[in-house]
Design a protein around this motif. Sequence first.
Motif, PDB file in Angstrom:
ATOM      1  N   MET A  40      55.400  69.644  47.346  1.00 36.10           N
ATOM      2  CA  MET A  40      53.975  69.612  47.338  1.00 36.10           C
ATOM      3  C   MET A  40      53.574  70.810  46.553  1.00 36.10           C
ATOM      4  O   MET A  40      53.896  71.826  46.854  1.00 36.10           O
ATOM      5  CB  MET A  40      53.306  69.344  48.166  1.00 36.10           C
ATOM      6  N   LYS A  41      53.299  70.927  45.102  1.00 36.52           N
ATOM      7  CA  LYS A  41      52.356  71.759  44.453  1.00 36.52           C
ATOM      8  C   LYS A  41      51.188  72.374  44.604  1.00 36.52           C
ATOM      9  O   LYS A  41      50.836  71.289  45.120  1.00 36.52           O
ATOM     10  CB  LYS A  41      52.650  71.552  43.635  1.00 36.52           C
ATOM     11  N   LYS A  42      50.957  73.305  44.776  1.00 38.59           N
ATOM     12  CA  LYS A  42      49.844  73.508  44.676  1.00 38.59           C
ATOM     13  C   LYS A  42      49.345  74.540  43.934  1.00 38.59           C
ATOM     14  O   LYS A  42      49.591  75.322  42.938  1.00 38.59           O
ATOM     15  CB  LYS A  42      49.055  74.798  45.711  1.00 38.59           C
ATOM     16  N   LEU A  43      48.095  73.891  43.089  1.00 40.05           N
ATOM     17  CA  LEU A  43      47.303  74.313  41.941  1.00 40.05           C
ATOM     18  C   LEU A  43      45.733  74.289  41.956  1.00 40.05           C
ATOM     19  O   LEU A  43      45.669  73.579  42.847  1.00 40.05           O
ATOM     20  CB  LEU A  43      47.526  72.609  40.812  1.00 40.05           C
ATOM     21  N   GLU A  44      45.567  75.785  41.743  1.00 40.34           N
ATOM     22  CA  GLU A  44      44.491  76.586  42.021  1.00 40.34           C
ATOM     23  C   GLU A  44      43.590  76.652  40.660  1.00 40.34           C
ATOM     24  O   GLU A  44      44.379  77.410  40.177  1.00 40.34           O
ATOM     25  CB  GLU A  44      44.482  77.778  43.019  1.00 40.34           C
ATOM     26  N   LEU A  45      42.462  76.002  40.727  1.00 38.44           N
ATOM     27  CA  LEU A  45      41.759  76.817  39.437  1.00 38.44           C
ATOM     28  C   LEU A  45      40.484  77.762  39.830  1.00 38.44           C
ATOM     29  O   LEU A  45      39.596  76.913  40.444  1.00 38.44           O
ATOM     30  CB  LEU A  45      41.109  75.440  38.453  1.00 38.44           C
ATOM     31  N   PHE A  46      40.445  78.421  39.117  1.00 33.29           N
ATOM     32  CA  PHE A  46      38.952  79.737  39.090  1.00 33.29           C
ATOM     33  C   PHE A  46      38.500  79.764  38.241  1.00 33.29           C
ATOM     34  O   PHE A  46      38.863  80.063  36.789  1.00 33.29           O
ATOM     35  CB  PHE A  46      39.250  81.176  39.668  1.00 33.29           C
ATOM     36  N   GLU A  47      36.870  79.001  38.022  1.00 29.92           N
ATOM     37  CA  GLU A  47      36.623  78.983  36.954  1.00 29.92           C
ATOM     38  C   GLU A  47      35.182  80.305  37.330  1.00 29.92           C
ATOM     39  O   GLU A  47      34.397  80.535  37.986  1.00 29.92           O
ATOM     40  CB  GLU A  47      36.442  77.956  36.771  1.00 29.92           C
ATOM     41  N   PRO A  48      34.755  80.077  36.086  1.00 27.54           N
ATOM     42  CA  PRO A  48      33.552  81.425  35.195  1.00 27.54           C
ATOM     43  C   PRO A  48      32.194  80.611  36.188  1.00 27.54           C
ATOM     44  O   PRO A  48      32.245  79.903  36.684  1.00 27.54           O
ATOM     45  CB  PRO A  48      33.006  81.539  34.204  1.00 27.54           C
TER      46      PRO A  48
ATOM     47  N   LEU B 266      38.465  85.022  33.662  1.00 25.17           N
ATOM     48  CA  LEU B 266      38.081  83.112  34.068  1.00 25.17           C
ATOM     49  C   LEU B 266      37.885  82.364  33.239  1.00 25.17           C
ATOM     50  O   LEU B 266      37.830  82.755  32.022  1.00 25.17           O
ATOM     51  CB  LEU B 266      37.373  83.305  35.216  1.00 25.17           C
ATOM     52  N   PRO B 267      38.551  81.432  32.791  1.00 25.10           N
ATOM     53  CA  PRO B 267      39.440  80.380  33.384  1.00 25.10           C
ATOM     54  C   PRO B 267      40.399  81.068  34.292  1.00 25.10           C
ATOM     55  O   PRO B 267      40.858  80.707  33.311  1.00 25.10           O
ATOM     56  CB  PRO B 267      38.978  79.338  33.999  1.00 25.10           C
ATOM     57  N   VAL B 268      41.162  81.085  35.329  1.00 22.75           N
ATOM     58  CA  VAL B 268      42.566  81.073  35.942  1.00 22.75           C
ATOM     59  C   VAL B 268      43.596  80.551  36.212  1.00 22.75           C
ATOM     60  O   VAL B 268      42.779  80.097  37.941  1.00 22.75           O
ATOM     61  CB  VAL B 268      42.473  83.194  36.911  1.00 22.75           C
ATOM     62  N   THR B 269      44.439  80.006  36.196  1.00 17.02           N
ATOM     63  CA  THR B 269      45.258  79.231  36.997  1.00 17.02           C
ATOM     64  C   THR B 269      46.214  79.769  37.868  1.00 17.02           C
ATOM     65  O   THR B 269      46.526  80.315  36.968  1.00 17.02           O
ATOM     66  CB  THR B 269      45.605  77.584  35.853  1.00 17.02           C
ATOM     67  N   LEU B 270      46.203  79.075  38.559  1.00 16.30           N
ATOM     68  CA  LEU B 270      47.221  79.318  39.206  1.00 16.30           C
ATOM     69  C   LEU B 270      48.447  78.347  39.900  1.00 16.30           C
ATOM     70  O   LEU B 270      48.032  77.150  40.101  1.00 16.30           O
ATOM     71  CB  LEU B 270      47.264  80.077  41.155  1.00 16.30           C
ATOM     72  N   LEU B 271      50.105  78.093  39.935  1.00 20.05           N
ATOM     73  CA  LEU B 271      50.407  77.354  40.302  1.00 20.05           C
ATOM     74  C   LEU B 271      50.706  77.851  41.216  1.00 20.05           C
ATOM     75  O   LEU B 271      52.056  78.841  41.361  1.00 20.05           O
ATOM     76  CB  LEU B 271      51.131  76.511  39.646  1.00 20.05           C
ATOM     77  N   ASP B 272      50.972  77.291  42.489  1.00 19.28           N
ATOM     78  CA  ASP B 272      51.850  78.034  43.649  1.00 19.28           C
ATOM     79  C   ASP B 272      52.266  79.609  43.525  1.00 19.28           C
ATOM     80  O   ASP B 272      52.906  80.264  43.385  1.00 19.28           O
ATOM     81  CB  ASP B 272      53.500  77.337  43.358  1.00 19.28           C
ATOM     82  N   GLY B 273      50.390  79.553  43.792  1.00 21.45           N
ATOM     83  CA  GLY B 273      50.140  81.199  44.210  1.00 21.45           C
ATOM     84  C   GLY B 273      50.219  81.735  42.673  1.00 21.45           C
ATOM     85  O   GLY B 273      50.046  82.593  43.041  1.00 21.45           O
ATOM     86  N   GLU B 274      51.379  81.689  41.642  1.00 20.69           N
ATOM     87  CA  GLU B 274      51.537  82.200  40.280  1.00 20.69           C
ATOM     88  C   GLU B 274      50.911  82.038  39.647  1.00 20.69           C
ATOM     89  O   GLU B 274      49.852  80.651  39.245  1.00 20.69           O
ATOM     90  CB  GLU B 274      52.971  81.949  40.027  1.00 20.69           C
ATOM     91  N   ILE B 275      50.191  83.179  38.798  1.00 19.90           N
ATOM     92  CA  ILE B 275      49.436  82.488  37.479  1.00 19.90           C
ATOM     93  C   ILE B 275      50.148  82.382  36.897  1.00 19.90           C
ATOM     94  O   ILE B 275      51.302  82.412  36.359  1.00 19.90           O
ATOM     95  CB  ILE B 275      48.992  84.229  36.831  1.00 19.90           C
ATOM     96  N   VAL B 276      50.222  80.550  36.384  1.00 20.72           N
ATOM     97  CA  VAL B 276      50.307  80.511  34.545  1.00 20.72           C
ATOM     98  C   VAL B 276      49.433  81.133  33.371  1.00 20.72           C
ATOM     99  O   VAL B 276      49.567  80.201  32.583  1.00 20.72           O
ATOM    100  CB  VAL B 276      50.585  78.480  35.303  1.00 20.72           C
TER     101      VAL B 276
ATOM    102  N   GLY C  71      49.810  68.440  32.997  1.00 21.02           N
ATOM    103  CA  GLY C  71      50.553  67.582  33.544  1.00 21.02           C
ATOM    104  C   GLY C  71      51.653  68.027  33.717  1.00 21.02           C
ATOM    105  O   GLY C  71      52.996  67.409  34.840  1.00 21.02           O
ATOM    106  N   LYS C  72      52.254  69.028  32.916  1.00 14.91           N
ATOM    107  CA  LYS C  72      53.335  69.881  32.784  1.00 14.91           C
ATOM    108  C   LYS C  72      53.734  70.551  34.652  1.00 14.91           C
ATOM    109  O   LYS C  72      54.302  70.361  35.562  1.00 14.91           O
ATOM    110  CB  LYS C  72      53.742  70.989  32.200  1.00 14.91           C
ATOM    111  N   TYR C  73      52.138  70.785  34.715  1.00 15.57           N
ATOM    112  CA  TYR C  73      52.373  71.431  36.185  1.00 15.57           C
ATOM    113  C   TYR C  73      52.512  70.422  37.075  1.00 15.57           C
ATOM    114  O   TYR C  73      52.898  71.122  38.083  1.00 15.57           O
ATOM    115  CB  TYR C  73      51.138  72.641  36.473  1.00 15.57           C
ATOM    116  N   ALA C  74      51.715  69.378  37.712  1.00 13.60           N
ATOM    117  CA  ALA C  74      51.511  68.131  38.307  1.00 13.60           C
ATOM    118  C   ALA C  74      53.528  67.585  37.937  1.00 13.60           C
ATOM    119  O   ALA C  74      53.384  66.545  39.066  1.00 13.60           O
ATOM    120  CB  ALA C  74      50.441  67.963  38.281  1.00 13.60           C
TER     121      ALA C  74
END
Length: 121
Positions: free
Chosen positions: A1-9, A74-84, A96-99
């Motif tokens: 399972m992929k992990k997507l994290e969005l860190f917003e202002p 910000l915002p910063v998006t991480l996919l599986d712990g890596e900044i994308v 869509g690509k990330y998921a």
Amino acid sequence: MKKLELFEPAMCCSTGVCGPSVDEELLMVTSVFETFEGLETIEASRHNLTSDPDAFVNHPTILKLLQEKGNDILPVTLLDGEIVKEGAYPTLEEFGKYAEVQFVTQAANNSGGCCGGEGCC
């Protein structure tokens, strides 16, 4: 399972419907995350600096990035712990690509009426 994290202002809300005008980009992001809730292939989370500051402090990658570049990153998006992506929200295509899903959007029909000038459906 992929992990997507969005860190917003810092914002008063993440939906995009507060304030004097509607933020279409935030509405799209909210819709994407609602869609992700129903998928078993991705774990997606959103963190707002106002309502969830601990997530920023407790994430070493984000904390280091903020210390080096400031809140303007910000915002910063991480996919599986890596900044994308940083400094902007992902597009619908990027989400869509990330998921590994394809989002389908309905194009506006400008030919008149709800059925292209043929009257109502």
